[in-house]
Design an enzyme around this catalytic site. Structure first.
Site, PDB file in Angstrom:
ATOM      1  NE  ARG A  80      -1.983  -1.851   2.640  1.00  0.00           N
ATOM      2  CZ  ARG A  80      -2.155  -3.058   2.108  1.00  0.00           C
ATOM      3  NH1 ARG A  80      -3.114  -3.268   1.274  1.00  0.00           N
ATOM      4  NH2 ARG A  80      -1.369  -4.058   2.422  1.00  0.00           N
ATOM      5  CB  THR A  81       3.190   2.685   2.448  1.00  0.00           C
ATOM      6  OG1 THR A  81       2.336   2.265   3.511  1.00  0.00           O
ATOM      7  CG2 THR A  81       3.739   4.051   2.758  1.00  0.00           C
ATOM      8  CE  LYS A 140      26.522  -3.466  -4.911  1.00  0.00           C
ATOM      9  NZ  LYS A 140      26.754  -2.455  -5.961  1.00  0.00           N
ATOM     10  NE  ARG A 144       6.841   1.018   5.238  1.00  0.00           N
ATOM     11  CZ  ARG A 144       5.623   0.498   5.208  1.00  0.00           C
ATOM     12  NH1 ARG A 144       5.451  -0.767   4.916  1.00  0.00           N
ATOM     13  NH2 ARG A 144       4.568   1.243   5.461  1.00  0.00           N
ATOM     14  CG  HIS A 173       3.102   4.413   8.795  1.00  0.00           C
ATOM     15  ND1 HIS A 173       3.243   5.214   7.681  1.00  0.00           N
ATOM     16  CD2 HIS A 173       2.707   3.203   8.338  1.00  0.00           C
ATOM     17  CE1 HIS A 173       2.952   4.500   6.602  1.00  0.00           C
ATOM     18  NE2 HIS A 173       2.635   3.278   6.982  1.00  0.00           N
TER      19      HIS A 173
HETATM   20  C1  NCD Z   1       1.074  -0.540   8.267  1.00  0.00           C
HETATM   21  C2  NCD Z   1       2.567  -0.439   8.505  1.00  0.00           C
HETATM   22  O1  NCD Z   1       3.366  -0.676   7.598  1.00  0.00           O
HETATM   23  O2  NCD Z   1       2.919  -0.101   9.618  1.00  0.00           O
HETATM   24  N1  NCD Z   1       0.735  -0.750   6.928  1.00  0.00           N
HETATM   25  C3  NCD Z   1       0.650   0.297   6.071  1.00  0.00           C
HETATM   26  O3  NCD Z   1       1.549   1.075   5.908  1.00  0.00           O
HETATM   27  N2  NCD Z   1      -0.505   0.484   5.444  1.00  0.00           N
HETATM   28  C4  NCD Z   1       0.410  -1.504   9.163  1.00  0.00           C
HETATM   29  C5  NCD Z   1       0.896  -2.920   9.169  1.00  0.00           C
HETATM   30  O4  NCD Z   1       1.818  -3.292   8.465  1.00  0.00           O
HETATM   31  O5  NCD Z   1       0.295  -3.687   9.929  1.00  0.00           O
END
Ligand code: NCD
Length: 307
Positions: free
Chosen positions: A51-52, A80, A101, A129
């Site tokens: 998703r993200t 590396k 991320r 997040h």
């Molecule tokens: C969340 C995350 O990555 O923290 N997911 C997301 O970004 N939509 C929640 C999860 O992974 O449970």
């Protein structure tokens, strides 16, 4: 130059402007189709994501920009041994903005300190997040018409769930917010959030292990997955993974205008029968995630809105 590392990096009035912009984008998408022509977004994903990452990519493409990046640490120079601060200095030469991320708490902050382009934290370990939080705020605001005066149930893995941590930080700034924190004792909200955030701000909350009993008092129920990847041993995960399952029976106790949110991915914590309930808002939430990321990219790149 601005970054988004924590949900508190934007003031309440700046968040309001972002939500207003996102709502305008929702209603007038063609107007924004070329707002970022010629601009590039880099997505640096050291941890899995569907998703993200795709939401960021979809947002940038919808603005006319382009995207580049990697979707796992194995496919980047991290394998590396390159440090995040070196990688970001390189990426700064390739892109205009980046979303990162990383499994380590604080990685996005380190990246921002060395970056010459805006950095967006797309999740740092079990910490924060903020773009999921902006998504959640836009969803709640669109569905309920307000962000204050709500009883919000947070259910599941409140210990490791970074979406929950960020959402609490963001929501306590609105009047009349009350939380019901629903988790097994082992997955309670961390002390630093209970004491330094909730208690320090004098926020009303109660902790419980019982989802069923909490249902009738909630305006929003925010379900979360037990965060398998942050457990130290498999046995504990297996013991707790199905601790809450929201089903049609439990939904009978909820208010008719209560909404269920979930950052997704879902594992077993919401039974698929709930998907047909009009109060299930988690797939609508995904769409709001694209609009708010479009608004965020425009804001951080200081693109003048084509209004
Ligand atoms: C969340 C995350 O990555 O923290 N997911 C997301 O970004 N939509 C929640 C999860 O992974 O449970």
């Amino acid at each position: 130059m601005r970054h988004l590392i924590s949900p508190l990096d934007f003031s309440v009035s700046e968040i309001e402007s972002l939500l207003t912009l996102a709502s305008d984008i929702e209603k007038n998408r063609p107007k924004y189709a070329h707002a970022c022509d010629g601009k590039k977004l880099a997505t640096l994903f050291y941890e899995p994501s569907t998703r993200t990452r795709l939401s960021f990519e979809s947002a940038m493409l919808s603005l006319g920009g382009s995207v580049l990046g990697f979707s796992s640490a194995d496919s980047s120079s991290a394998s590396k041994g390159e440090s995040v601060s070196d990688t970001i200095q390189v990426i700064s030469c390739y892109a205009d903005i980046c979303a990162i991320r990383h499994p380590k708490e604080g990685a996005a902050l380190v990246a921002a300190s060395k970056s010459s382009i805006p950095v967006i934290n797309a999740g740092d370990g079990g910490h924060q997040h903020p773009t999921q939080t902006l998504t959640d705020l836009l969803t709640i605001h669109s569905l309920k018409g307000r962000l204050g005066g709500l009883t919000v149930g947070l259910c599941g893995d409140l210990k490791f769930g970074r979406t929950v941590h960020s959402l609490i930080h963001a929501l306590i700034r609105y009047c009349g917010i009350r939380f019901v924190l629903i988790s097994p004792p082992e997955l309670r909200i961390p002390d630093y959030i209970r004491e330094n955030v909730l208690d320090a701000a004098g926020i009303e909350y109660r902790e419980t292990t019982n989802l069923e009993d909490a249902m009738e008092e909630l305006d929003i129920l925010y379900m979360t997955r037990v965060q398998k990847e942050r457990f130290f041993n498999e046995e504990d995960y297996i013991r707790m993974k199905d601790c809450y399952i929201l089903d049609a029976e439990k939904m009978k106790n909820a208010k008719p205008d209560m909404f269920v949110l979930h950052p997704l991915p879902r594992v077993n914590e919401i039974s698929v029968e709930v998907d047909d309930d009009p109060r299930a808002a988690y797939f609508r939430q995904v769409q709001y995630g694209v609009y708010i990321r479009m608004a965020l990219i425009l804001t951080l790149l200081e693109v003048n809105c084509p209004c």
